[in-house]
Design a protein around this motif. Structure first.
Motif, PDB file in Angstrom:
ATOM      1  N   GLU A  42       0.824  -1.203   0.000  1.00 14.73           N
ATOM      2  CA  GLU A  42       0.000   0.000   0.000  1.00 14.73           C
ATOM      3  C   GLU A  42       0.860   1.256   0.000  1.00 14.73           C
ATOM      4  OE1 GLU A  42      -3.439   1.799  -0.549  1.00 14.73           O
ATOM      5  OE2 GLU A  42      -3.293  -0.373  -0.275  1.00 14.73           O
ATOM      6  N   ARG A  82       2.375   1.643  -3.464  1.00 15.94           N
ATOM      7  CA  ARG A  82       1.420   2.235  -4.407  1.00 15.94           C
ATOM      8  C   ARG A  82       1.310   3.745  -4.187  1.00 15.94           C
ATOM      9  NH1 ARG A  82      -2.483  -1.957  -2.605  1.00 15.94           N
ATOM     10  NH2 ARG A  82      -2.262  -3.788  -3.954  1.00 15.94           N
ATOM     11  N   HIS A  83       1.239   4.133  -2.925  1.00 17.86           N
ATOM     12  CA  HIS A  83       1.078   5.552  -2.618  1.00 17.86           C
ATOM     13  C   HIS A  83       2.270   6.363  -3.117  1.00 17.86           C
ATOM     14  CE1 HIS A  83      -0.206   9.167  -0.557  1.00 17.86           C
ATOM     15  NE2 HIS A  83       0.948   9.224   0.068  1.00 17.86           N
ATOM     16  N   ARG A  99      -2.322  -3.694  -8.779  1.00 22.14           N
ATOM     17  CA  ARG A  99      -3.175  -2.517  -8.666  1.00 22.14           C
ATOM     18  C   ARG A  99      -2.346  -1.245  -8.447  1.00 22.14           C
ATOM     19  NH1 ARG A  99      -6.085  -5.852  -5.200  1.00 22.14           N
ATOM     20  NH2 ARG A  99      -5.900  -4.419  -3.433  1.00 22.14           N
ATOM     21  N   LEU A 100      -1.317  -1.089  -9.275  1.00 22.26           N
ATOM     22  CA  LEU A 100      -0.475   0.099  -9.194  1.00 22.26           C
ATOM     23  C   LEU A 100      -1.165   1.260  -9.901  1.00 22.26           C
ATOM     24  CD1 LEU A 100       3.033  -1.434  -9.990  1.00 22.26           C
ATOM     25  CD2 LEU A 100       1.912  -1.162  -7.776  1.00 22.26           C
ATOM     26  N   GLN A 135      -6.456   4.368  -8.941  1.00 15.51           N
ATOM     27  CA  GLN A 135      -5.276   4.211  -9.800  1.00 15.51           C
ATOM     28  C   GLN A 135      -5.215   5.230 -10.941  1.00 15.51           C
ATOM     29  OE1 GLN A 135      -7.184   1.312  -9.014  1.00 15.51           O
ATOM     30  NE2 GLN A 135      -5.782   0.927  -7.324  1.00 15.51           N
TER      31      GLN A 135
END
Length: 591
Positions: A12, A15-16, A158-159, A539
């Motif tokens: 997570e 991704r952020h 889920r990037l 995204q």
């Protein structure tokens, strides 16, 4: 000393960080992984070519068409178009799109997300077209397979979509690098032809991907130098005028190639089967006498540079191979064109060199010099990618002496194709005000960042009617926006500025006319700034958000997190002002 906690390195958080424009370390990690994935895929693709060649080709060589009987090599293209046609027959038009043009289209309009169906089609068409003796290269499959696989990894994790774009560039560069041992050309090609922009954030992960893929390929196949000719140099500068004239001719050939390849609209009246049969028959007819026009042709290019081909073979390769490749594309056969373009350009350059030797025998450089220059000039003119062509010239020949005349040849050929023939780059089909959508400055800036980097996270959700106590409780979290949930999905979701609610509570009490008999306040009746909201996923890039604001005629977007409909969370709000502030800030120089 405090020890590092592994909890800090969660997916997570990863991704952020990727959502921001300065996520260089994270993107470099993705570059290394992309190089490993694409390098492995290219080893597999080349191994399948060798395995397929072992069935019917002499010496297990996928380019040994010259050793086949004339009847066999003439019938092979017909068999190849039949196998490709059967595969494509049941697919819808969108499912038939493969290769470099497909990669650019998915990057332009789909944020780099690829259909799996097209990926499998690329495997089949790429292998059959090369082994079946069509005039086709392996760089198109390399780019599509690598870019789609790397993008698929990003989608699986889920990037954010801004990182998917970099993954596509990484897969593109790694595919070129692993296929031809040209890591620099792979990087330049990815940035110049596919991404159509140059940024430090984009370059570094792409360089890593290209390097790693080359290492993987060299570990399996060794370090190959197929076109290296040591000691070759321009000689006299008096060759430069003839180089200009030769490049002018090659530019005209390149423009003709693009125009023939884009004539598919005129051929749509011919039935699907007839078009494929016509394209395969044309290749087979020419291959009966000149098998050098079949397949990738890199062995033919090596012989061209070495001066081993006769005049008629050079004409067949320089003009015939160029035409049958363009005609196949026009007929709807999705063959890869860069390899054939390089080979045909080398033959056309060698012809110019032979003619130059007749005109000025004492001064002219040998045909090998002109073959190398013709190779780069044709590639640069067809793709409108001068830097990629120059890097390919340097890395394929390992001869820095050719860079100076190569620069002149590439520029002249590119200008000729563009200005005299009116041809943009082969893979650029749509332009607006002379620019492809990927080249629009605003879209380039907004594509580099995803919505989490600029969205406003300080918000609370509530029903339309609340008591004064509940209204006060909403403000305790110090939100920027209050998101008002509606009773029906058909009604637009609204957001109220929290400061407006706080101001109303200070100025009014329970006796105000907006308070109903049950002591509830209607938030839709409070004077203040309200925004009509539309949803967008976490995204998405800022360019997607900007486009959605326009198409939905919304004032702002609420950012959804999660994929299951009943478990989606609201992560924040992104307003049009927030997007404009980012663009203005990123566009204004410091000071």
């Amino acid at each position: 000393m405090s020890r590092l906690s592994l909890s800090r390195f969660t997916l997570e958080r990863f991704r952020h960080r990727l959502a921001s424009v300065d996520a260089l370390p994270q993107l470099c990690v993705l570059g290394v992984v992309s190089g490993l994935i694409t390098g492995g895929l290219m080893v597999l693709f080349r191994s399948l070519l060798i395995l397929g060649a072992s069935v019917f080709m002499p010496g297990d060589n996928p380019e040994a068409f010259e050793a086949l009987a004339p009847v066999t090599r003439a019938l092979l293209p017909l068999l190849a178009v039949a196998l490709i046609g059967v595969w494509l027959w049941r697919l819808p038009p969108a499912g038939r799109q493969i290769g470099i043009a497909h990669v650019i289209e998915r990057l332009t309009y789909h944020q780099g997300r690829f259909p799996v169906r097209n990926w499998f089609t690329q495997w089949w068409v790429g292998l059959v077209s090369v082994l079946g003796g069509l005039s086709a290269g392996r760089e198109g499959p390399a780019i599509h397979l690598g870019a789609a696989a790397c993008s698929g990894l990003g989608q699986r994790l889920r990037l954010p979509h801004n990182s998917l774009r970099v993954l596509v560039a990484c897969g593109t560069a790694a595919g070129i690098s692993a296929s031809f041992n040209t890591p620099i050309a792979g990087v330049i090609f990815a940035m110049e032809v596919v991404m159509m922009e140059y940024t430090i954030t984009g370059f570094m992960p792409v360089i890593l991907a290209s390097t790693v893929a080359a290492v993987v390929s060299q570990a399996v196949f060794g370090f190959e130098r197929p076109f290296e000719e040591t000691g070759i140099a321009l000689g006299s500068l008096l060759n430069l005028p003839w180089i200009v004239i030769s490049a002018l001719g090659i530019g005209l050939l390149a423009g003709g190639f693009v125009r023939v390849a884009r004539a598919g609209g005129h051929l749509k009246r011919i039935p699907f089967v007839a078009r494929f049969a016509l394209a395969g028959g044309l290749v087979g007819a020419l291959a009966w006498w000149y098998p050098q026009v079949q397949g990738m042709g890199y062995d033919t290019l090596g012989l061209t540079i070495g001066g081993s081909l006769s005049l008629d073979v050079l004409l067949a390769v320089g003009i015939g191979k160029l035409l049958i490749t363009a005609f196949a594309v026009a007929c709807g056969i999705p063959v890869s064109i860069i390899g054939p373009v390089l080979v045909a350009g080398g033959a056309a350059g060698a012809l110019c060199g032979l003619l130059g030797a007749q005109l000025m025998p004492e001064l002219a450089a040998g045909p090998a010099v002109y073959a190398m220059l013709g190779m780069a000039a044709m590639m640069g003119a067809v793709l409108q990618a001068p830097l990629a062509a120059l890097m390919a010239l340097l890395e394929l020949t390992h001869n820095p002496n050719l860079i100076l005349p190569g620069m002149l040849a590439v520029v002249v050929a590119g200008l000729t194709s563009r200005q005299l023939c009116g041809c943009d780059g082969f893979f650029i089909s749509v332009t607006r005000h002379g620019l492809h959508p990927l080249q629009q400055p605003l879209m380039q800036a907004l594509n580099r960042v995803s919505v989490p980097a600029v969205m406003e996270r300080a918000l609370v959700r509530t029903r339309r009617r609340v008591t004064l106590e509940q209204a006060g409780a909403l403000l305790e979290a110090k939100p920027e926006w209050i998101m008002i949930e509606r009773s029906s999905d058909a009604k637009p979701t609204l957001a109220l500025k929290a400061a407006d609610l706080a101001r109303w509570l200070l100025e009014h009490d329970e006796n105000d006319k907006l308070i109903d008999k049950e002591g509830r306040l209607d938030l839709l009746e409070i004077p203040g700034q309200r925004l009509d909201l539309a949803p967008i996923h976490l995204q998405a890039t800022l360019s997607e958000a900007f486009e959605r604001l326009n198409t939905k005629h919304a004032d702002a977007l609420y950012v959804e997190h999660g994929h299951r409909p009943k478990q989606r969370r609201i992560s924040g709000i992104i307003t049009r002002d927030a997007i404009e502030r980012y663009y203005r800030y990123s566009d204004v120089p410091p000071g």
